[in-house]
Design a protein around this motif. Structure first.
Motif, PDB file in Angstrom:
ATOM      1  N   ASP A   1       0.849  -1.182   0.000  1.00 34.42           N
ATOM      2  CA  ASP A   1       0.000   0.000   0.000  1.00 34.42           C
ATOM      3  C   ASP A   1       0.894   1.244   0.000  1.00 34.42           C
ATOM      4  N   THR A   2       1.595   1.435  -1.103  1.00 33.06           N
ATOM      5  CA  THR A   2       2.460   2.593  -1.333  1.00 33.06           C
ATOM      6  C   THR A   2       1.999   3.223  -2.642  1.00 33.06           C
ATOM      7  N   PRO A   3       2.442   4.435  -2.950  1.00 36.62           N
ATOM      8  CA  PRO A   3       2.039   5.006  -4.248  1.00 36.62           C
ATOM      9  C   PRO A   3       2.367   4.091  -5.429  1.00 36.62           C
ATOM     10  N   ALA A   4       3.572   3.553  -5.473  1.00 38.16           N
ATOM     11  CA  ALA A   4       3.949   2.652  -6.575  1.00 38.16           C
ATOM     12  C   ALA A   4       3.180   1.334  -6.493  1.00 38.16           C
ATOM     13  N   GLY A   5       2.961   0.836  -5.276  1.00 29.71           N
ATOM     14  CA  GLY A   5       2.187  -0.391  -5.098  1.00 29.71           C
ATOM     15  C   GLY A   5       0.750  -0.222  -5.547  1.00 29.71           C
TER      16      GLY A   5
END
Length: 141
Positions: A116-120
């Motif tokens: 749950d990250t921007p890239a994820g």
């Protein structure tokens, strides 16, 4: 990186999500997206025209499992970078497990959790759009 070293990249497609699986994830947005697939093959020519002997790959995979996977520091980026160093602001996934299987146990499988990250979140949206994601090993050789 010194001038005499080359960044080697090997891309392998991860699990292709079925329509049912896509719908399950879309209906449960908090459900972690986990993909499974072959991440490396021993004794077979790869996209860099190299063949990694099983004994060498097994030794290095075992070391990596102990030093990174089990310690939950085996993270990766959404896209290829020109550096073998992972930049935390670009992290999209965590390698949760590695194991041997396939014909003659020479395929190294991986279980990857999309974070749950921007890239994820970009990776999750791509996968849930039905576009297959791949995984790429990177090494300096």
């Amino acid at each position: 990186m010194s001038n005499n070293k080359l960044l080697l990249k090997e891309y392998v497609q991860m699990e292709v999500l079925t329509e049912d699986k896509i719908n399950e994830y879309k209906n449960n947005p908090d459900l972690p997206l986990v993909l499974i697939g072959v991440v490396q093959r021993a004794d077979a020519k790869n996209q860099n025209n190299r063949i990694y002997r099983y004994e060498t790959l097994k030794k290095e995979a075992d070391r990596y499992i102990e030093e990174a996977v089990k310690k939950r520091v085996s993270v990766g980026c959404l896209d290829h970078t020109e550096s073998p160093v992972v930049e935390l602001e670009k992290v999209s996934h965590l390698m949760e497990n590695l194991w041997w299987g396939g014909p003659e146990d020479k395929d190294l499988f991986g279980k990857v959790r999309i974070l749950d990250t921007p890239a994820g979140n970009i990776a999750r949206k791509i996968a849930l759009s039905g576009i297959p994601l791949g995984i790429s090993s990177r090494a300096v050789g």
